[in-house]
Design a protein around this motif. Structure first.
Motif, PDB file in Angstrom:
ATOM      1  N   VAL A 138       0.880  -1.165   0.000  1.00 39.88           N
ATOM      2  CA  VAL A 138       0.000   0.000   0.000  1.00 39.88           C
ATOM      3  C   VAL A 138       0.920   1.218   0.000  1.00 39.88           C
ATOM      4  CG1 VAL A 138      -1.826   1.242   1.200  1.00 39.88           C
ATOM      5  CG2 VAL A 138      -1.775  -1.259   1.259  1.00 39.88           C
ATOM      6  N   TRP A 139       1.120   1.769  -1.194  1.00 38.14           N
ATOM      7  CA  TRP A 139       2.037   2.886  -1.373  1.00 38.14           C
ATOM      8  C   TRP A 139       1.462   4.163  -0.792  1.00 38.14           C
ATOM      9  CZ3 TRP A 139       6.596   1.453  -3.460  1.00 38.14           C
ATOM     10  CH2 TRP A 139       6.626   0.269  -4.197  1.00 38.14           C
ATOM     11  N   GLY A 140       2.329   5.054  -0.380  1.00 32.38           N
ATOM     12  CA  GLY A 140       1.902   6.395  -0.022  1.00 32.38           C
ATOM     13  C   GLY A 140       1.651   7.189  -1.285  1.00 32.38           C
ATOM     14  N   ASN A 141       0.859   8.242  -1.185  1.00 38.24           N
ATOM     15  CA  ASN A 141       0.507   9.068  -2.331  1.00 38.24           C
ATOM     16  C   ASN A 141       1.364  10.335  -2.316  1.00 38.24           C
ATOM     17  OD1 ASN A 141      -0.671  10.890  -4.126  1.00 38.24           O
ATOM     18  ND2 ASN A 141      -2.739  10.117  -3.740  1.00 38.24           N
ATOM     19  N   GLN A 142       2.347  10.413  -3.206  1.00 44.43           N
ATOM     20  CA  GLN A 142       3.267  11.550  -3.247  1.00 44.43           C
ATOM     21  C   GLN A 142       2.552  12.855  -3.588  1.00 44.43           C
ATOM     22  OE1 GLN A 142       6.598  11.371  -2.378  1.00 44.43           O
ATOM     23  NE2 GLN A 142       6.553  13.597  -2.463  1.00 44.43           N
ATOM     24  N   ASP A 143       1.474  12.794  -4.361  1.00 48.70           N
ATOM     25  CA  ASP A 143       0.735  14.006  -4.703  1.00 48.70           C
ATOM     26  C   ASP A 143       0.164  14.666  -3.447  1.00 48.70           C
ATOM     27  OD1 ASP A 143       1.178  13.745  -7.494  1.00 48.70           O
ATOM     28  OD2 ASP A 143      -0.448  12.275  -7.608  1.00 48.70           O
ATOM     29  N   VAL A 144      -0.311  13.861  -2.499  1.00 52.21           N
ATOM     30  CA  VAL A 144      -0.833  14.393  -1.235  1.00 52.21           C
ATOM     31  C   VAL A 144       0.292  15.053  -0.442  1.00 52.21           C
ATOM     32  CG1 VAL A 144      -1.853  13.741   0.994  1.00 52.21           C
ATOM     33  CG2 VAL A 144      -2.754  12.780  -1.130  1.00 52.21           C
ATOM     34  N   ILE A 145       1.444  14.425  -0.435  1.00 54.91           N
ATOM     35  CA  ILE A 145       2.607  14.972   0.264  1.00 54.91           C
ATOM     36  C   ILE A 145       2.994  16.317  -0.352  1.00 54.91           C
ATOM     37  CG2 ILE A 145       5.061  14.621   0.772  1.00 54.91           C
ATOM     38  CD1 ILE A 145       3.139  12.797   2.368  1.00 54.91           C
ATOM     39  N   ASP A 146       3.035  16.378  -1.665  1.00 61.96           N
ATOM     40  CA  ASP A 146       3.403  17.620  -2.341  1.00 61.96           C
ATOM     41  C   ASP A 146       2.421  18.746  -2.026  1.00 61.96           C
ATOM     42  OD1 ASP A 146       5.601  16.348  -3.424  1.00 61.96           O
ATOM     43  OD2 ASP A 146       4.683  16.047  -5.396  1.00 61.96           O
ATOM     44  N   ARG A 147       1.130  18.421  -1.955  1.00 62.22           N
ATOM     45  CA  ARG A 147       0.140  19.443  -1.595  1.00 62.22           C
ATOM     46  C   ARG A 147       0.347  19.919  -0.157  1.00 62.22           C
ATOM     47  NH1 ARG A 147      -3.125  16.284  -4.875  1.00 62.22           N
ATOM     48  NH2 ARG A 147      -4.130  15.181  -3.174  1.00 62.22           N
ATOM     49  N   ALA A 148       0.647  19.011   0.742  1.00 61.76           N
ATOM     50  CA  ALA A 148       0.900  19.390   2.141  1.00 61.76           C
ATOM     51  C   ALA A 148       2.156  20.255   2.251  1.00 61.76           C
ATOM     52  CB  ALA A 148       1.024  18.143   3.009  1.00 61.76           C
ATOM     53  N   LEU A 149       3.173  19.923   1.487  1.00 66.43           N
ATOM     54  CA  LEU A 149       4.411  20.707   1.515  1.00 66.43           C
ATOM     55  C   LEU A 149       4.206  22.125   0.992  1.00 66.43           C
ATOM     56  CD1 LEU A 149       7.345  18.399   0.423  1.00 66.43           C
ATOM     57  CD2 LEU A 149       7.112  19.664   2.553  1.00 66.43           C
ATOM     58  N   ALA A 150       3.271  22.303   0.103  1.00 68.39           N
ATOM     59  CA  ALA A 150       3.029  23.627  -0.469  1.00 68.39           C
ATOM     60  C   ALA A 150       2.694  24.652   0.616  1.00 68.39           C
ATOM     61  CB  ALA A 150       1.910  23.549  -1.509  1.00 68.39           C
ATOM     62  N   ALA A 151       2.210  24.194   1.755  1.00 68.45           N
ATOM     63  CA  ALA A 151       1.871  25.093   2.860  1.00 68.45           C
ATOM     64  C   ALA A 151       3.067  25.356   3.779  1.00 68.45           C
ATOM     65  CB  ALA A 151       0.725  24.490   3.669  1.00 68.45           C
ATOM     66  N   SER A 152       4.232  24.831   3.437  1.00 65.78           N
ATOM     67  CA  SER A 152       5.412  24.954   4.303  1.00 65.78           C
ATOM     68  C   SER A 152       6.340  26.094   3.902  1.00 65.78           C
ATOM     69  CB  SER A 152       6.201  23.639   4.293  1.00 65.78           C
ATOM     70  OG  SER A 152       5.463  22.613   4.898  1.00 65.78           O
ATOM     71  N   GLY A 153       5.804  27.054   3.187  1.00 68.42           N
ATOM     72  CA  GLY A 153       6.593  28.221   2.835  1.00 68.42           C
ATOM     73  C   GLY A 153       7.172  28.155   1.442  1.00 68.42           C
ATOM     74  N   GLU A 154       7.877  29.204   1.118  1.00 65.12           N
ATOM     75  CA  GLU A 154       8.511  29.364  -0.184  1.00 65.12           C
ATOM     76  C   GLU A 154       9.403  28.170  -0.511  1.00 65.12           C
ATOM     77  OE1 GLU A 154      11.663  32.603  -1.945  1.00 65.12           O
ATOM     78  OE2 GLU A 154      11.271  32.590   0.199  1.00 65.12           O
ATOM     79  N   THR A 155       9.458  27.816  -1.780  1.00 68.03           N
ATOM     80  CA  THR A 155      10.314  26.722  -2.236  1.00 68.03           C
ATOM     81  C   THR A 155      11.459  27.288  -3.068  1.00 68.03           C
ATOM     82  OG1 THR A 155       8.441  25.198  -2.278  1.00 68.03           O
ATOM     83  CG2 THR A 155      10.365  24.574  -3.557  1.00 68.03           C
ATOM     84  N   ARG A 156      12.666  26.796  -2.748  1.00 66.64           N
ATOM     85  CA  ARG A 156      13.865  27.181  -3.495  1.00 66.64           C
ATOM     86  C   ARG A 156      14.713  25.936  -3.688  1.00 66.64           C
ATOM     87  NH1 ARG A 156      15.887  32.929  -2.622  1.00 66.64           N
ATOM     88  NH2 ARG A 156      14.130  33.989  -1.650  1.00 66.64           N
TER      89      ARG A 156
END
Length: 166
Positions: A138-156
């Motif tokens: 039962v794999w984790g869903n990377q798309d969900v992780i990416d959406r959650a990370l989007a709330a963690s501030g600016e990406t560089r």
């Protein structure tokens, strides 16, 4: 990082999925001693501000000479990297990550999560899937992780964060 921060909660969720996969599959290839993904990055890693704050904490705890070596390798990446990229944090002699507890989310999910549009990335795991060995995972869903990370501030990129800090 406090126990209530969004990044800490995300790490806890990832740890739960990774733990479940490892418990069900003791032969899982992603474990201490495997550094294949660290030696085959497709691009310079991108981190959110929260991930950088955590990684920076780990980097500042390193021996000054090790930090200097990492800084030099990041500088080389900034001047133009060839693919595959080797993670500048990787201790190439031992295959160990000196900032393992502070590593970004991408490092935590690799080999355990799948991105719906792109699939798996680890050729060792892909080969096992092709042979039908991992049909019960039962794999984790990377798309969900990416959406959650989007709330963690600016990406560089890692190189940009380094240029601002070290």
């Amino acid at each position: 990082m406090s126990d209530s921060s969004p990044l800490f909660r995300l790490h806890a969720d990832v740890d739960t999925r990774v733990g479940a996969i490892r418990d069900a599959r003791p032969d899982w290839p992603c474990s201490k001693g495997c550094d294949t993904c660290c030696r085959r990055l497709a691009d310079v890693p991108r981190l959110t501000a929260a991930e950088w704050a955590l990684l920076k904490e780990g980097l500042r705890g390193l021996d000054p000479q090790r930090l200097l070596t990492i800084r030099d390798e990041v500088g080389t990446l900034a001047r133009g990297a060839t693919v595959p990229i080797v993670c500048p944090m990787l201790d190439r002699a031992t295959g160990a990550c000196p900032v393992y507890a502070h590593r970004p989310v991408a490092c935590r999910t690799y080999g355990f999560y799948v991105q719906r549009e792109l699939g798996l990335y680890c050729s060792d795991i892909e080969a096992r899937v092709a042979q039908g060995e991992l049909a019960d995972v039962v794999w984790g869903n990377q798309d969900v992780i990416d959406r959650a990370l989007a709330a963690s501030g600016e990406t560089r990129s890692l190189t940009e964060w380094f240029a601002l800090t070290f």
